[in-house]
Write an enzyme that holds these catalytic residues in place. Structure first.
Site: not given
Ligand code: CAO
Length: 523
Positions: A440, A496, A500
């Site tokens: 993960c 990104h 953010d």
């Protein structure tokens, strides 16, 4: 129901050969010679074709398994198709035995003819790369029978007349030259298809053998295959595997939708141009370094090459940002020192990494967006409710990332012991594909080596990776005075598109707080 096992055939004595692709799944209808799996040894990639037609019942292997001759690959319900084929083969054999040279009549009243390899421009011992027919197939004139591939070209051998295939004399991988018998066919005057094929009327019905004209492989835009089975040669499969390209995404232009090398190259070209005008990568110049001084050349290991490809893909496809933070681990280090001896007694080392693993899980729970992946069309986020963490391990053969499972359910000692075991396994080159699947989030720790910070590359489809550098004692101002504190540099790179900047900073600060006050790990 006739359930049969299909096992690995003679693969030239090679043992423990890795399965790099499985081409069928339970429920698939397969033909004799449909490719089942692709194997890759040190020397070659090879497809294993099915010796019979039927329906796949159960797979007995998975990608990454290592197999040798005789290992069972899958079970097939061969009812119907095989029995039927056997009958037809026996029928053809009986006819052949009775009239060994040039057979004349089958029991349907039509002539049985040998179809030979035609004039193939003088090429000898040409590889049969695909046999497109099986016993019982009804062919129209010019239907492809098989595909040959020489050093210079691939060509289809078409049926010289309409009829029914009675016996197939060659198989994929055979080498043939002009005049080899490839199939036995009975011409069927009553067959509707023969009446519409003008070429067949030229064929002398009673004189066998018959050699068709070789034809260059026709360009077709057929679907991948009628059964959803993908046709591509080992060389193409290998290249696609190395480049991480899913062949299902490519429309083959060869016979039966076969994907050719050219198709693969076109797909890559399209991908590179896909970003818009001017986005294609300029080719790197080829430089002869020996003109500047002495050089030597070293081959890259398989792991080096795969890592390179993954890194390049991730670097180019993920917009990266790296957030830095120093965590005060003075208290954590005191805790570690206090428990180090006890861990050693149990046979493993308690390093900061085991505690960092736990803190990362806390941060993933607090900010679940970090435990996600973008789906392939980039329109949805897949959130994971399990916590499997990859740890980058430096090995003599290159970088590998084994995955520790269910880190949320394990204690620090358990994690430290597991970390020692898996990194040892990695260094011995014994990791399986399963050991490296399902992560993960990844941690890359260079803390044992040194350095102040670095910018790790996200291990896509994960969305973030934590880089850990060497802890240093620094003078930290506490509002009244400078005090010595052990500071651990963290470098968090993230995707990104998903995260953010503010969220990236929040995650890093939270992680740093968990490490500074490890009582938080109990919450
Ligand atoms: N700061 C200071 N010391 C650290 C530290 C840190 N951040 N991390 C580890 N150390 C110390 C350990 O405590 C140990 O010292 P002691 O024996 O005195 O306790 C020593 O450094 C060596 O640790 P280690 O490297 O054996 O163990 P680890 O659990 O920290 O790391 C592993 C295990 C497998 C991650 C590591 O060995 C490794 O291979 N690191 C390289 C990863 C890599 O190549 N990443 C680059 C990927 S590119 O993005």
């Amino acid at each position: 129901m006739a359930i049969k096992e299909i096992s690995v055939p003679d693969i030239g004595g090679a043992t423990d050969v890795e399965i790099i692709e499985i081409l069928v799944k339970p429920g698939d209808t397969i033909q004799e010679d449909s490719n089942l799996i692709t194997l890759e040894s040190e020397k070659a990639a090879m497809d294993v074709p099915s010796p019979m037609a039927g329906v796949v019942k159960a797979l007995k292997v998975k990608v990454g398994d290592k197999v040798s001759q005789g290992d069972v690959i899958l079970t097939v319900d061969a009812a119907g198709a095989t029995d039927d084929n056997n009958k037809k083969t026996q029928q053809a054999d009986t006819t052949k035995d009775a009239k060994p040279q040039h057979s004349e009549q089958s029991d349907s009243g039509s002539a049985l003819k040998e179809v030979l390899v035609p004039d193939i421009g003088g090429a000898e011992n040409v590889d049969v790369i695909e046999v497109a027919v099986k016993v019982g197939d009804k062919l129209a004139a010019d239907d492809p029978i098989l595909t040959l591939e020489s050093e210079k070209a691939a060509m289809d051998v078409p049926a010289p007349f309409a009829g029914t295939v009675q016996e197939v004399k060659v198989k994929k991988g055979d080498k043939v030259s002009q005049g080899h018998v490839i199939i036995m066919m009975s011409a069927q005057e009553t067959d509707a298809t023969t009446t519409t094929a003008p070429a067949k009327t030229e064929v002398p019905q009673q004189s066998a053998p018959v050699a068709p004209k070789a034809a260059p492989a026709p360009v077709k835009t057929a679907p991948v295959s009628s059964q959803g089975i993908l046709y591509a040669g080992p060389a193409v499969r290998r290249l696609a595997y190395e480049l991480g390209i899913d062949l299902n995404q490519i429309q083959g232009s060869g016979d039966k939708g076969r994907i050719t090398k050219q198709d693969l190259q076109n797909h890559i070209k399209k991908g590179l141009q896909g970003g818009g005008v001017g986005m294609a990568m300029p080719a790197a110049p080829v430089i002869d370094f020996s003109q500047f001084g002495d050089i030597s050349v070293e081959a890259l290991s398989r792991i080096n090459k795969l890592t390179g490809q993954n890194m390049q893909r991730n670097w180019l496809s993920v917009p990266h940002v790296t957030q830095f933070e120093d965590a005060d681990i003075t208290d954590m280090e005191a805790f570690r020192q206090a428990n180090k001896a006890q861990a050693e007694k149990q046979g493993f080392k308690l390093t900061p990494l085991a505690i960092i693993l736990k803190a990362v899980v806390m941060a993933l729970k607090q900010y679940p967006r970090f435990n996600s992946s973008l789906d392939s069309n980039g329109e949805q986020l897949i959130l994971k409710h399990y916590y499997h963490i990859g740890v980058a391990v430096d090995t003599p053969n290159g970088l590998v990332v084994p995955v520790l499972r269910d880190v949320d359910r394990k204690g620090i000692f358990e994690l430290a012991a597991e970390l020692a075991k898996i990194s040892q396994k990695a260094r011995e080159g014994k990791l399986t594909l399963n050991d490296m699947k399902g992560g993960c989030f990844t941690i890359s720790s260079l803390g044992g080596i040194g350095g102040t910070a670095f910018t790790p590359i996200v291990n896509a489809p994960e969305v973030a990776i934590l880089g850990v550098s060497k802890a240093q004692t620094k003078a930290v101002y506490n509002g009244k005075e400078f005090v010595p504190r052990l500071m651990l540099p963290l470098s968090l790179s993230y995707d990104h598109r998903v995260i953010d900047g503010a969220l990236g900073a929040r995650f890093t600060v939270f992680l740093s707080q968990c490490l500074s006050d490890i009582r938080k790990l109990l919450l």
